[in-house]
Scaffold this motif. Structure first.
Motif, short mmCIF file in Angstrom:
data_model
loop_
_atom_site.label_atom_id
_atom_site.label_comp_id
_atom_site.label_asym_id
_atom_site.label_seq_id
_atom_site.Cartn_x
_atom_site.Cartn_y
_atom_site.Cartn_z
N LEU A 137 0.83 -1.22 0.00
CA LEU A 137 0.00 0.00 0.00
C LEU A 137 0.86 1.26 0.00
N GLU A 138 1.96 1.25 0.76
CA GLU A 138 2.87 2.41 0.78
C GLU A 138 3.49 2.63 -0.60
N LYS A 140 2.28 1.70 -3.48
CA LYS A 140 1.22 2.18 -4.38
C LYS A 140 0.96 3.66 -4.13
N ALA A 141 0.88 4.06 -2.87
CA ALA A 141 0.61 5.46 -2.54
C ALA A 141 1.71 6.37 -3.07
N LEU A 142 2.95 5.91 -2.93
CA LEU A 142 4.08 6.70 -3.44
C LEU A 142 4.03 6.82 -4.96
N LEU A 143 3.72 5.72 -5.64
CA LEU A 143 3.59 5.75 -7.11
C LEU A 143 2.43 6.66 -7.53
N MET A 144 1.34 6.61 -6.80
CA MET A 144 0.18 7.44 -7.13
C MET A 144 0.51 8.92 -6.95
N GLU A 145 1.24 9.23 -5.88
CA GLU A 145 1.59 10.62 -5.58
C GLU A 145 2.61 11.17 -6.56
N ARG A 146 3.70 10.43 -6.76
CA ARG A 146 4.81 10.94 -7.57
C ARG A 146 4.61 10.78 -9.07
N ASN A 147 3.91 9.74 -9.49
CA ASN A 147 3.77 9.46 -10.92
C ASN A 147 2.35 9.69 -11.43
N ASN A 148 1.53 10.24 -10.58
CA ASN A 148 0.15 10.57 -10.97
C ASN A 148 -0.58 9.35 -11.52
N MET A 149 -0.47 8.22 -10.81
CA MET A 149 -1.13 6.98 -11.22
C MET A 149 -2.40 6.77 -10.40
N GLU A 151 -4.86 4.05 -8.36
CA GLU A 151 -4.52 2.92 -7.48
C GLU A 151 -4.37 1.64 -8.29
N GLU A 152 -5.26 1.47 -9.25
CA GLU A 152 -5.22 0.28 -10.11
C GLU A 152 -3.95 0.24 -10.96
N ASP A 153 -3.57 1.40 -11.51
CA ASP A 153 -2.35 1.47 -12.32
C ASP A 153 -1.11 1.18 -11.47
N ALA A 154 -1.08 1.72 -10.27
CA ALA A 154 0.06 1.50 -9.37
C ALA A 154 0.16 0.01 -9.00
N HIS A 155 -0.98 -0.59 -8.72
CA HIS A 155 -0.98 -2.02 -8.39
C HIS A 155 -0.47 -2.84 -9.59
N MET A 172 9.20 -6.31 -4.55
CA MET A 172 9.17 -5.21 -5.51
C MET A 172 8.72 -3.93 -4.82
N ALA A 173 7.74 -4.02 -3.92
CA ALA A 173 7.29 -2.84 -3.18
C ALA A 173 8.44 -2.27 -2.34
N LYS A 174 9.21 -3.14 -1.70
CA LYS A 174 10.37 -2.68 -0.91
C LYS A 174 11.36 -1.96 -1.82
N SER A 175 11.60 -2.55 -2.98
CA SER A 175 12.55 -1.96 -3.93
C SER A 175 12.06 -0.59 -4.39
N ILE A 176 10.80 -0.48 -4.73
CA ILE A 176 10.23 0.80 -5.19
C ILE A 176 10.35 1.83 -4.08
N LEU A 177 10.02 1.44 -2.86
CA LEU A 177 10.09 2.37 -1.73
C LEU A 177 11.52 2.84 -1.51
N SER A 178 12.48 1.93 -1.57
CA SER A 178 13.87 2.35 -1.32
C SER A 178 14.39 3.24 -2.43
#
Length: 182
Positions: A137-138, A140-149, A151-155, A172-178
């Motif tokens: 969820l974190e 996805k939220a980061l992708l939605m905020e920074r890349n204007n996606m 929730e479905e696109d981020a998932h 993959m979520a850990k990698s994206i967050l880092s």
């Protein structure tokens, strides 16, 4: 190949059955003369088939069946008059005197059944822990905020990247967050 444990109160009988099974191409991992030994052998396996006689020095087959996990099946080799008691789930009976082709055919059928069950278990998705869900969820939220996606696109993005890299969604979520937090 399904692992097998052979359990007969008479050690010589157990060894003969093991040798017969090995010659027929089956994988026998243990020969036991007591139920306790069989339980210990089964604990080292994820699933398998217990080929056994009716009675051992410490218990009978029904008690052994109760100690085994559901992933195990049992082939009881006993005289026909004992079959009336053989109504327990996951126990298949084979009569004495033992015929080699009946034994091998029955075990092949049991192996095929277990292979299907293994496949079905793999298809059931593993339930994620709360921490794992939170990480996804974190990300996805980061992708939605920074890349204007959405929730479905981020998932879908996390899912596709994890499949492409042959990793799971949590990694993959850990990698994206880092990457995105640095």
């Amino acid at each position: 190949m399904t692992k097998m444990v052979v359990v007969f109160s008479n050690h010589d009988d157990a060894v003969k059955i093991r040798n017969l099974l090995v010659r027929q191409g089956f994988s026998v991992v243990a020969v036991c003369t007591t139920g306790a030994q069989a339980i210990q052998a089964a604990e080292r396996l994820s699933d398998g088939i217990i080929v056994c006689g009716y009675k051992y020095s410490d218990m009978i087959y029904r008690q052994l069946r109760e100690y085994l996990r559901d992933e195990f099946e049992m082939l009881l080799v006993a005289s026909h008059h004992l079959w009336s008691e053989c109504s327990t789930e996951n126990v298949i009976c084979l009569g004495m005197p033992l015929k080699v082709n009946e034994l091998t055919d029955t075990l092949e059928m049991m192996e095929n059944s277990m292979a299907r069950k293994r496949k079905q278990r793999k298809l059931v998705p593993r339930e994620r822990s709360e921490d794992e869900k939170k990480l996804i969820l974190e990300a996805k939220a980061l992708l939605m905020e920074r890349n204007n996606m959405t929730e479905e696109d981020a998932h879908r993005y996390i899912q596709k990247r994890s499949m492409d890299s042959k990793s799971n969604m949590v990694d993959m979520a850990k990698s994206i967050l880092s990457i995105m937090r640095d």
